[in-house]
Design an enzyme around this catalytic site. Structure first.
Site, PDB file in Angstrom:
ATOM      1  N   LYS A 270       0.785  -1.169   0.169  1.00  0.00           N
ATOM      2  CA  LYS A 270      -0.148   0.001   0.040  1.00  0.00           C
ATOM      3  C   LYS A 270       0.924   1.149   0.074  1.00  0.00           C
ATOM      4  O   LYS A 270       1.835   1.411   0.944  1.00  0.00           O
ATOM      5  CB  LYS A 270      -1.152  -0.228   1.218  1.00  0.00           C
ATOM      6  CG  LYS A 270      -1.692   1.278   1.593  1.00  0.00           C
ATOM      7  CD  LYS A 270      -2.610   1.271   2.566  1.00  0.00           C
ATOM      8  CE  LYS A 270      -3.109   2.658   3.107  1.00  0.00           C
ATOM      9  NZ  LYS A 270      -3.866   2.795   4.133  1.00  0.00           N
ATOM     10  N   ASP A 275      -2.527  10.438   3.318  1.00  0.00           N
ATOM     11  CA  ASP A 275      -3.778   9.846   3.657  1.00  0.00           C
ATOM     12  C   ASP A 275      -4.451  11.105   4.478  1.00  0.00           C
ATOM     13  O   ASP A 275      -4.382  10.888   5.684  1.00  0.00           O
ATOM     14  CB  ASP A 275      -3.880   8.516   4.352  1.00  0.00           C
ATOM     15  CG  ASP A 275      -5.334   8.153   4.447  1.00  0.00           C
ATOM     16  OD1 ASP A 275      -6.359   8.600   3.809  1.00  0.00           O
ATOM     17  OD2 ASP A 275      -5.538   7.292   5.211  1.00  0.00           O
ATOM     18  N   LYS A 282      -9.951  13.005   7.553  1.00  0.00           N
ATOM     19  CA  LYS A 282      -9.829  12.840   8.962  1.00  0.00           C
ATOM     20  C   LYS A 282      -9.714  14.047   9.844  1.00  0.00           C
ATOM     21  O   LYS A 282      -9.349  15.024   9.174  1.00  0.00           O
ATOM     22  CB  LYS A 282      -8.143  12.262   8.900  1.00  0.00           C
ATOM     23  CG  LYS A 282      -8.118  10.820   8.343  1.00  0.00           C
ATOM     24  CD  LYS A 282      -6.672  10.439   8.493  1.00  0.00           C
ATOM     25  CE  LYS A 282      -6.545   9.004   7.789  1.00  0.00           C
ATOM     26  NZ  LYS A 282      -7.095   8.039   8.419  1.00  0.00           N
ATOM     27  N   ASP A 293       1.532   6.490   5.147  1.00  0.00           N
ATOM     28  CA  ASP A 293       0.644   5.312   4.978  1.00  0.00           C
ATOM     29  C   ASP A 293       1.277   4.917   3.363  1.00  0.00           C
ATOM     30  O   ASP A 293       0.392   4.082   2.819  1.00  0.00           O
ATOM     31  CB  ASP A 293      -0.793   6.099   4.538  1.00  0.00           C
ATOM     32  CG  ASP A 293      -2.014   5.370   4.740  1.00  0.00           C
ATOM     33  OD1 ASP A 293      -1.804   4.452   5.455  1.00  0.00           O
ATOM     34  OD2 ASP A 293      -2.822   5.750   4.286  1.00  0.00           O
ATOM     35  N   ASP A 352     -12.105   7.128   3.337  1.00  0.00           N
ATOM     36  CA  ASP A 352     -10.931   6.969   4.297  1.00  0.00           C
ATOM     37  C   ASP A 352     -10.321   5.396   4.321  1.00  0.00           C
ATOM     38  O   ASP A 352      -9.459   4.880   4.628  1.00  0.00           O
ATOM     39  CB  ASP A 352     -11.076   7.509   5.675  1.00  0.00           C
ATOM     40  CG  ASP A 352      -9.828   7.615   6.320  1.00  0.00           C
ATOM     41  OD1 ASP A 352      -8.750   7.658   5.584  1.00  0.00           O
ATOM     42  OD2 ASP A 352      -9.682   8.028   7.657  1.00  0.00           O
ATOM     43  N   GLU A 354      -9.409   3.606   1.926  1.00  0.00           N
ATOM     44  CA  GLU A 354      -8.723   3.844   0.370  1.00  0.00           C
ATOM     45  C   GLU A 354      -7.675   2.864   0.267  1.00  0.00           C
ATOM     46  O   GLU A 354      -7.555   2.395  -0.764  1.00  0.00           O
ATOM     47  CB  GLU A 354      -8.035   5.233   0.204  1.00  0.00           C
ATOM     48  CG  GLU A 354      -6.653   5.434   0.807  1.00  0.00           C
ATOM     49  CD  GLU A 354      -6.452   5.170   2.373  1.00  0.00           C
ATOM     50  OE1 GLU A 354      -7.695   5.387   2.958  1.00  0.00           O
ATOM     51  OE2 GLU A 354      -5.463   5.204   2.757  1.00  0.00           O
ATOM     52  N   ARG A 356      -7.590  -0.595   0.908  1.00  0.00           N
ATOM     53  CA  ARG A 356      -8.127  -1.623   0.431  1.00  0.00           C
ATOM     54  C   ARG A 356      -8.490  -1.467  -1.127  1.00  0.00           C
ATOM     55  O   ARG A 356      -8.583  -2.506  -1.779  1.00  0.00           O
ATOM     56  CB  ARG A 356      -9.140  -2.089   1.153  1.00  0.00           C
ATOM     57  CG  ARG A 356     -10.309  -1.159   1.035  1.00  0.00           C
ATOM     58  CD  ARG A 356     -11.406  -1.539   2.436  1.00  0.00           C
ATOM     59  NE  ARG A 356     -10.912  -1.130   3.735  1.00  0.00           N
ATOM     60  CZ  ARG A 356     -11.621  -1.231   4.786  1.00  0.00           C
ATOM     61  NH1 ARG A 356     -12.348  -1.822   4.858  1.00  0.00           N
ATOM     62  NH2 ARG A 356     -10.920  -0.884   5.902  1.00  0.00           N
TER      63      ARG A 356
HETATM   64  N1  BES Z   1      -4.163   4.915   6.663  1.00  0.00           N
HETATM   65  C1  BES Z   1      -5.315   4.594   7.345  1.00  0.00           C
HETATM   66  C2  BES Z   1      -5.006   3.452   8.624  1.00  0.00           C
HETATM   67  C3  BES Z   1      -4.090   3.905   9.661  1.00  0.00           C
HETATM   68  C4  BES Z   1      -4.519   4.474  11.030  1.00  0.00           C
HETATM   69  C5  BES Z   1      -2.834   3.746   9.466  1.00  0.00           C
HETATM   70  C6  BES Z   1      -3.531   4.749  12.128  1.00  0.00           C
HETATM   71  C7  BES Z   1      -1.602   4.071  10.354  1.00  0.00           C
HETATM   72  C8  BES Z   1      -2.132   4.777  11.903  1.00  0.00           C
HETATM   73  C9  BES Z   1      -6.487   3.904   6.501  1.00  0.00           C
HETATM   74  O1  BES Z   1      -6.379   4.251   5.303  1.00  0.00           O
HETATM   75  C10 BES Z   1      -7.803   4.191   7.229  1.00  0.00           C
HETATM   76  O2  BES Z   1      -7.884   5.533   7.153  1.00  0.00           O
HETATM   77  N2  BES Z   1      -8.471   3.178   7.775  1.00  0.00           N
HETATM   78  C11 BES Z   1      -9.900   3.602   8.364  1.00  0.00           C
HETATM   79  C12 BES Z   1     -10.773   2.586   7.711  1.00  0.00           C
HETATM   80  C13 BES Z   1     -12.094   2.731   8.133  1.00  0.00           C
HETATM   81  C14 BES Z   1     -12.527   4.222   7.488  1.00  0.00           C
HETATM   82  C15 BES Z   1     -12.966   1.568   7.822  1.00  0.00           C
HETATM   83  C16 BES Z   1      -9.681   3.360  10.097  1.00  0.00           C
HETATM   84  O3  BES Z   1      -9.002   2.472  10.349  1.00  0.00           O
HETATM   85  O4  BES Z   1     -10.133   4.011  10.629  1.00  0.00           O
HETATM   86 ZN    ZN Z   2      -4.732   4.699   4.631  1.00  0.00          ZN
HETATM   87 MN    MN Z   3      -7.464   6.098   5.179  1.00  0.00          MN
END
Ligand code: BES
Ligand code: ZN
Ligand code: MN
Length: 508
Positions: A270, A275, A282, A293, A352, A354, A356
């Site tokens: 990834k 992000d 966010k 990210d 967010d 993204e 996946r």
């Molecule tokens: N890049 C983030 C996940 C992340 C969180 C990485 C903390 C490093 C530290 C990812 O893209 C994300 O935002 N995931 C969301 C998914 C949700 C919206 C289903 C999450 O984990 O909140």
């Molecule tokens: Zn992310």
């Molecule tokens: Mn994200």
């Protein structure tokens, strides 16, 4: 980067700024570890007492500095804690040595040359100390006023030279261990540099250009799909995520082939260079470190280059799914449906989620070559950080035996990991009234939901594992062992080890 050599020189005559020795925690106080005999002798065999007097107990991570005994050319002795003394006839394990060497190397920033007289019983130990030194000495000063200049006023330049005492410079296994440690650590540190680079200087095209020049240097085949090629190819996931940014997305394919290879591994990373969350923005407090990210792509990149440098007898293809997730008038919206590279449609409920989406396209592209196994690496979910904390990665797979192998391999190289399930009942949370699947499901078990989503984009019959490194990829706390603040290079060593196992026919 610190220069690393093996030396047979005797400690007293060594021209260095410091000699590093090990001290373990014994039943009755500190115990001097093997390797430091000459130093102990010069203290009339009283080094343990001297350390005790200075308050050293031999605890892991502990560091004690003392002036060298009379007759030593090096002025300083640095005693680093190794934790509990091993049982009789046992030796210190690799990770203990790696961490201790890292602690000492970091403490020696600002000095030019150090000799490491740690207990190296065999070639494995030589490799561990070598890795610990090179990884622990790392610092990211590119954006400091005076850079890595030894007179840097903003910080101390990393240790320039390290010689390992006790190893055998003429022994083939010891030489190979040192060469391996050097290649893996240098590439891992390069991954850290990429992770630490600010997102205004590392967008998808810039990352792709760096991959292209590394490929040229190391004789890898490289193919970069730009936004036009991605549109032509139907990579709806990568294009959807990257559509909001002024910096267009890329898919990079790096191929290392060895004529003697019997197996083919695909690594998928990834690579969200920033992000922001996109339209599902966010909140402040959640985006300051989101330059990290792309850590999965950085790990894959480093692992493929390291595999090439080691000349492993395996074919490895690295896929870097690069995009910047930004909100704008051209950004994907919650409610949009994307047609993915696999042909499946995805309803985007949260922009967010993204990672996946870009991974789905890259996994499908990787699957088309029918590799023996695919391993993806991603800072995928905050849920995995809540579940496992910020030092342990989650391992999911479509094959229980492979999940165990990946977990055990990670543990073996010193990367804490834990096997996680893919519970079938969580799949229906991603049912969409409009599309084949939604990019979000139940909040509970969010890391596993993401894993289930990815599984749908792995080609039929292909063994696949997913490493969620959202916790360990970026260290926001203080440095520890050989891990610096900031980008850690998490998963690089697991991937390289998997490539080695595959080359040795030990991965099935
Ligand atoms: N890049 C983030 C996940 C992340 C969180 C990485 C903390 C490093 C530290 C990812 O893209 C994300 O935002 N995931 C969301 C998914 C949700 C919206 C289903 C999450 O984990 O909140
Ligand atoms: Zn992310
Ligand atoms: Mn994200």
């Amino acid at each position: 980067m610190t220069a690393l050599t093996l030396s047979t020189a005797a400690a007293p005559g060594l021209r260095a700024d410091a000699i590093v020795i090990g001290v373990a925690k014994g039943a009755k106080g500190p115990v001097v570890a093997p390797g430091a005999e000459a130093v102990d002798k010069a203290y009339d065999g009283r080094l343990a007492d001297v350390l005790d007097t200075l308050g050293a107990a031999g605890a892991e991570g502990e560091l004690t500095k003392l002036p060298s005994p009379a007759g030593f050319k090096a002025p300083l002795v640095v005693a680093v804690g190794l934790g509990a003394e091993p049982e009789k006839d046992a030796s210190f394990d690799a990770e203990t040595l790696r961490r201790a060497a890292g602690v000492a190397a970091r403490a020696l920033a600002g000095t030019k040359k150090a000799a490491f007289a740690l207990p190296v019983a065999d070639a494995d130990a030589v490799g561990a100390v070598g890795e610990g030194v090179l990884l622990g000495a790392y610092s990211f000063d590119t954006y400091k006023e005076n850079g890595k200049d030894s007179k840097a006023k903003n910080g101390r330049a990393p240790l320039a030279e390290a010689s390992l005492l006790g190893g055998k410079p003429r022994d083939a296994a010891h030489k190979a261990a040192l060469a391996r440690a050097t290649a893996v650590s240098e590439e891992l540190n390069r991954a850290r540099d990429l992770i630490n680079m600010p997102p205004n200087d590392l967008d998808p095209a810039q990352f792709a250009a760096i991959a292209q020049s590394a490929a040229k240097e190391h004789g890898l085949k490289v193919q970069v799909l730009d936004e036009k090629a991605l549109a032509k190819g139907g990579y709806g996931g990568i294009l959807g995520v990257g559509g909001g940014s002024a910096a267009a997305p890329r898919l990079v394919k790096l191929s290392y082939t060895n004529p003697k290879a019997k197996k083919h591994l695909a690594f998928v990373g990834k690579g969200i260079t920033y992000d922001s969350g996109g339209i599902s923005l966010k909140p402040a407090g959640h985006n300051e470190t989101m330059k990290c990210d792309m850590s999965g792509a950085a790990a894959v990149f480093a692992a493929v280059v390291a595999t090439a440098r080691l000349g492993l007898e395996v074919n490895v293809t690295g896929w870097l799914a690069l995009a910047e997730n930004m909100p704008s008038g051209s950004a994907v919206r919650p409610g949009d449906v994307l047609r993915m590279y696999s042909g499946k449609t995805v309803e985007v409920l949260n922009t967010d989620a993204e990672g996946r989406l870009v991974l789905a396209d890259a996994l499908w592209a990787a699957s088309a070559e029918k590799p023996d196994a695919i391993v993806d690496v991603a800072t995928l979910t905050g849920a995995m950080v809540l579940a496992l904390g910020n030092r342990t990665m989650g391992v999911m797979a479509n094959d229980d035996a492979f999940r165990t192998t990946v977990h055990e391999t990670a543990e073996q190289v010193g990367e804490p990991s834990w096997p996680m399930p893919l519970p079938e009942h969580l799949r229906k949370g991603m049912d969409s009234p409009t599309a084949d699947i939604a990019n979000m499901g139940e909040r509970a078990g969010g890391g596993l939901v993401a894993g289930l989503f990815l599984r749908e984009f792995v080609g039929e019959g292909i063994t696949w594992a997913h490493l969620d490194i959202a916790g360990p990829a970026f260290n926001e706390q203080g440095p520890f062992g050989y891990t610096p603040k900031g980008g850690t290079g998490s998963a690089v060593r697991t991937l390289v080890r998997l490539a080695e196992l595959s080359a040795d026919g030990e991965l099935d």
